[in-house]
Motif scaffolding. Structure first.
Motif, PDB file in Angstrom:
ATOM      1  N   LYS A  21       7.391  -1.679   9.992  1.00 55.07           N
ATOM      2  CA  LYS A  21       5.933  -1.638  10.050  1.00 55.07           C
ATOM      3  C   LYS A  21       5.384  -0.656   9.005  1.00 55.07           C
ATOM      4  O   LYS A  21       4.360  -0.916   8.369  1.00 55.07           O
ATOM      5  N   ILE A  22       6.101   0.461   8.849  1.00 57.05           N
ATOM      6  CA  ILE A  22       5.655   1.422   7.824  1.00 57.05           C
ATOM      7  C   ILE A  22       5.765   0.800   6.429  1.00 57.05           C
ATOM      8  O   ILE A  22       4.852   0.896   5.608  1.00 57.05           O
ATOM      9  N   SER A  23       6.900   0.123   6.170  1.00 52.48           N
ATOM     10  CA  SER A  23       7.067  -0.532   4.861  1.00 52.48           C
ATOM     11  C   SER A  23       5.920  -1.494   4.599  1.00 52.48           C
ATOM     12  O   SER A  23       5.339  -1.520   3.510  1.00 52.48           O
ATOM     13  N   LEU A  24       5.601  -2.296   5.615  1.00 52.97           N
ATOM     14  CA  LEU A  24       4.551  -3.299   5.437  1.00 52.97           C
ATOM     15  C   LEU A  24       3.183  -2.638   5.286  1.00 52.97           C
ATOM     16  O   LEU A  24       2.356  -3.081   4.491  1.00 52.97           O
ATOM     17  N   GLU A  25       2.977  -1.562   6.037  1.00 52.86           N
ATOM     18  CA  GLU A  25       1.689  -0.875   5.936  1.00 52.86           C
ATOM     19  C   GLU A  25       1.480  -0.338   4.520  1.00 52.86           C
ATOM     20  O   GLU A  25       0.418  -0.512   3.920  1.00 52.86           O
ATOM     21  N   SER A  29      -1.495  -1.869   2.079  1.00 55.82           N
ATOM     22  CA  SER A  29      -2.588  -1.022   1.595  1.00 55.82           C
ATOM     23  C   SER A  29      -2.488  -0.840   0.088  1.00 55.82           C
ATOM     24  O   SER A  29      -3.505  -0.854  -0.606  1.00 55.82           O
ATOM     25  N   ALA A  30      -1.271  -0.684  -0.427  1.00 59.19           N
ATOM     26  CA  ALA A  30      -1.144  -0.480  -1.865  1.00 59.19           C
ATOM     27  C   ALA A  30      -1.540  -1.738  -2.632  1.00 59.19           C
ATOM     28  O   ALA A  30      -2.126  -1.656  -3.707  1.00 59.19           O
ATOM     29  N   GLU A 108       0.722   1.129  -8.848  1.00 65.71           N
ATOM     30  CA  GLU A 108       0.695  -0.331  -8.978  1.00 65.71           C
ATOM     31  C   GLU A 108      -0.585  -0.816  -9.656  1.00 65.71           C
ATOM     32  O   GLU A 108      -0.579  -1.868 -10.295  1.00 65.71           O
ATOM     33  N   ALA A 109      -1.665  -0.059  -9.501  1.00 66.66           N
ATOM     34  CA  ALA A 109      -2.921  -0.471 -10.129  1.00 66.66           C
ATOM     35  C   ALA A 109      -2.725  -0.666 -11.631  1.00 66.66           C
ATOM     36  O   ALA A 109      -3.309  -1.571 -12.229  1.00 66.66           O
ATOM     37  N   ILE A 163       5.652  -8.637  -4.017  1.00 63.53           N
ATOM     38  CA  ILE A 163       7.041  -8.662  -3.539  1.00 63.53           C
ATOM     39  C   ILE A 163       7.836  -7.510  -4.169  1.00 63.53           C
ATOM     40  O   ILE A 163       8.613  -6.827  -3.495  1.00 63.53           O
ATOM     41  N   ILE A 164       7.596  -7.279  -5.461  1.00 63.04           N
ATOM     42  CA  ILE A 164       8.270  -6.156  -6.127  1.00 63.04           C
ATOM     43  C   ILE A 164       7.859  -4.852  -5.453  1.00 63.04           C
ATOM     44  O   ILE A 164       8.686  -3.968  -5.204  1.00 63.04           O
ATOM     45  N   LEU A 165       6.556  -4.754  -5.157  1.00 67.09           N
ATOM     46  CA  LEU A 165       6.047  -3.545  -4.509  1.00 67.09           C
ATOM     47  C   LEU A 165       6.721  -3.338  -3.155  1.00 67.09           C
ATOM     48  O   LEU A 165       7.126  -2.226  -2.809  1.00 67.09           O
ATOM     49  N   PHE A 166       6.880  -4.418  -2.401  1.00 65.37           N
ATOM     50  CA  PHE A 166       7.542  -4.316  -1.099  1.00 65.37           C
ATOM     51  C   PHE A 166       8.961  -3.763  -1.283  1.00 65.37           C
ATOM     52  O   PHE A 166       9.404  -2.880  -0.540  1.00 65.37           O
ATOM     53  N   GLN A 167       9.660  -4.261  -2.290  1.00 59.75           N
ATOM     54  CA  GLN A 167      11.012  -3.741  -2.551  1.00 59.75           C
ATOM     55  C   GLN A 167      10.955  -2.262  -2.918  1.00 59.75           C
ATOM     56  O   GLN A 167      11.774  -1.466  -2.492  1.00 59.75           O
TER      57      GLN A 167
END
Lengths: 226, 242, 245
Positions: A21-25, A29-30, A108-109, A163-167
């Motif tokens: 959940k933290i990873s997804l949060e 948000s990012a 990421e921006a 997806i890259i950000l999630f990784q």
């Protein structure tokens, strides 16, 4: 050869899910902040106001030149100190999650803004001309004509970047924040089953990212044929 | 020299070629024409095995193209081919474009290959451009180089796949002139082209294709004066009016 | 804000007595360079092979290459690194695994990091190689074959020389990425540039100076690589050829 013992995983699932959940949060948000700020950066970069476009160029090039790990370390080790001394936040308050989100969003921006800039530039120049000829202002033309077309083309790239950000969220490991990977590592370390937990974490990431990128590709093909 | 016997080809359920049968004898110039999508480019690419086909057979100089045991590379090195978009190798100078296959496929020495290359460039009027790169030449010049490149392999016959259709109109003739000269020297040629003037001048026979079938296969006189099929008549009427 | 700037810190002897803090930084810098360059070299070779395999007309080979790329692209780099460092030695045959575990810790960290970065990057290089080959006009392959080249000769003389030129710009960004990604290896204790920066923060209480210095070092690497690759681009430019399609 190693003897596998997967028994510590079932009991740890709730803890791992909290981590996920933290990873997804962080990811969500990012992505949202990153796209908003990235769009502004892209518009600045393309604007005819020189200081704005210079600022955007410098920002983007700076963030694209330094490793994400360094950015995160800045945000975990330095920025909290800065905020404490500037705004008198209580010492030692846990700002790791918000630091992580801020770090990822600002980092990421820079990448999003490059995707968005390319997207805007891929809309034929004639569209801006046609909108102006209809009496629209620059802002209206951008908002009503150019950006909608640009975003339509960009969606697959923006999602892929997501997806890259999630990784990449796994890198919050450097702050000992228990995201999914951090949680898996902690359980593995605690139970002496690091091998199993790391393999499990790798498999989970693979399934999620592989599925997500398949969906993106499917969508991309649909866009192409439409 | 080239014999086709009931050649058929399909992509999935889409039939591209149906029972195509014809012969090309030594020294003949065959012009293949027809509306776009009629399968003429596919047919010519079957001759050197660039397009596989599912049934029928093609014999080139005694070798069966469809036979899996055939060494296709060896066969292709004896059949010259010229493409619609030239397909020169952009990273090599003009002379290297002419020399590369001579050295790597025919095992000629670099000197022999270059000498032969220069001779052929002379012949197509481009000796002065030998050290340039393809991107620095006009379309017509590039296509002449492509013809010279094919000739450098001493082919027993030449295949032309719409060699002038990617060219600006003012460059068409310089390429057709080279092809005409080649035909007059007795080269066996199979040309997919819409240039009916060229066909009238040099063709021995004209093949007209429609929807993957060979509809007409006749001497040029017979074809132009009294084409039998209605579709060929319509096609000619459209093309010759311009 | 009451912070005492002290840039002289870099010239002071370290708390452990092995030279100056600048020396630490320089050591980290060298590790980053050595790690990135060696991994880059392997990634180029592997990536070229896998990328070519993805374009060949053979289901098994291209299927294998696709699976390779998907695996390395869909698992986070950090997880891959931990798998190489913590898991791989356990899965190796016992004598090999033990030999690895008994070797110098720095060697262990460096080897794991190098293999990890190399394979991770090779999957990305492979994607660039594949798209480079696929972006060539399809007639080029036919033209090569029509002249009597075999398939491998066609790749060697016709397709690859052009594909390589087309992918220099996207490879530049992968080359930059490998230096940036190498910072992840600080997590297994490898004392490269980012790790040295962090260590400096712990030892000197001068966090700003050390982080600014490390950040500048990465910027320097970035600039050097960009100029280097631009030079390469100019060397391989084909006269008269305007971009790919």
């Amino acid at each position: 050869m190693h003897e596998f013992d997967w028994s510590s995983i079932p009991n740890a699932l709730p803890f791992l899910w909290d981590g996920m959940k933290i990873s997804l949060e962080i990811t969500l948000s990012a992505v949202v902040f990153g796209i908003v700020w990235g769009t502004l950066l892209a518009l600045m970069r393309l604007s005819s106001v020189t200081p704005l476009s210079w600022f955007a160029a410098a920002y983007v090039n700076l963030f694209r030149a330094i490793p994400l790990v360094m950015v995160l370390l800045w945000f975990f080790l330095i920025v909290p100190h800065l905020l404490e001394s500037l705004f008198g936040f209580p010492r030692g308050s846990d700002m790791r999650l918000s630091s992580a989100i801020a770090g990822f969003a600002l980092f990421e921006a820079a990448y999003y803004s490059e995707i968005i800039r390319a997207g805007i530039q891929s809309v034929p120049k004639g569209q801006m001309g046609a909108a102006s000829a209809l009496g629209m202002t620059y802002g209206q033309a951008m908002r009503l004509v150019v950006l909608p077309q640009a975003f339509r083309n960009m969606v697959p790239l923006l999602l892929t970047q997501g997806i890259i950000l999630f990784q990449d969220t796994s890198l919050v490991y450097v702050s000992a924040l228990a995201d999914f990977f951090g949680a898996a590592y902690k359980v593995g370390d605690r139970d002496g089953r690091l091998v199993e937990l790391l393999l499990f974490a790798g498999a989970v990431y693979f399934v999620i990212c592989f599925t997500a990128s398949r969906i993106v590709r499917h969508y991309q093909n649909k866009l192409k044929t439409a | 020299m080239i014999t086709m016997n009931k050649v058929s080809k399909h992509y999935g359920s889409f039939q591209v070629l149906t029972d195509c049968t014809t012969q090309v004898h030594k020294g003949e110039v065959i012009v293949v024409c027809g509306p776009s999508g009629s399968g003429k480019s596919t047919l010519i690419k079957c001759v050197n095995g660039l397009e596989p086909f599912q049934s029928g057979e093609i014999i080139v100089n005694g070798v069966s193209v469809g036979d899996p045991k055939t060494n296709l590379s060896k066969l292709r090195s004896t059949v010259g081919m010229v493409f619609q978009n030239f397909e020169l190798f952009p990273h090599m100078s003009i002379i290297d474009n002419l020399a590369i296959a001579q050295t790597k496929v025919l095992a000629r020495t670099q000197e022999q290959a270059r000498e032969k290359g220069f001779k052929l460039l002379d012949r197509v009027g481009l000796r002065a451009q030998a050290e340039k790169y393809p991107g620095q030449l006009s379309g017509g010049q590039q296509q002449r180089v492509a013809i010279a490149r094919a000739l450098a392999m001493d082919p027993i016959c030449m295949l032309f796949d719409e060699p002038t259709s990617a060219l600006d109109p003012e460059m068409v003739n310089e390429v057709l002139d080279v092809m005409t000269e080649l035909a007059q020297e007795g080269m066996t040629m199979m040309c997919v082209t819409h240039e009916m003037g060229f066909a009238k001048r040099v063709a021995s026979r004209v093949i007209f294709m429609d929807q993957g079938r060979i509809v007409e296969d006749d001497s040029k006189e017979a074809f132009f004066d009294h084409a039998r099929s209605e579709r060929a008549q319509q096609f000619l009427a459209k093309i010759l009016h311009h | 804000m009451g912070y005492n700037w002290n840039w002289g810190i870099f010239l002071q002897p370290t708390a452990t007595g092995d030279g100056t803090y600048l020396g630490w930084m320089f050591y980290g810098f060298k590790v980053t360079i050595a790690l990135s360059l060696s991994a880059w070299f392997i990634a180029l070779v592997l990536g070229a092979v896998v990328g070519i395999l993805r374009t060949v007309p053979n289901k098994w080979l291209s299927g294998f290459a696709t699976a390779y790329v998907e695996v390395f692209r869909n698992i986070p780099l950090l997880v891959q690194l931990f798998l190489w460092y913590f898991v791989m030695p356990e899965l190796l045959p016992e004598n090999l695994g033990n030999a690895f575990k008994q070797s110098n810790p720095i060697v262990q960290q460096f080897l794991s990091s190098m293999v990890c970065l190399a394979l991770f990057t090779s999957a990305r290089v492979a994607e660039q190689v594949r798209s480079g080959i696929n972006s060539l006009p399809p007639g080029q392959k036919n033209a090569g074959l029509a002249m009597g080249f075999t398939l491998s000769q066609t790749y060697r003389y016709v397709l690859l020389p052009m594909a390589v030129r087309l992918i220099v710009p996207p490879l530049t960004s992968e080359f930059l990425n490998i230096f940036k990604n190498s910072a992840v290896c600080s997590t297994i204790g490898l004392l490269e540039l980012a790790a040295q920066g962090r260590q400096l923060v712990d030892y000197t209480a001068q966090p700003y100076e050390s982080f600014i210095a490390v950040t500048l070092a990465y910027l320097l690497i970035n600039v050097v690589v960009m100029f280097g690759m631009r030079w390469v681009e100019e060397q391989v430019r084909v006269p008269g050829y305007i971009g790919g399609k």
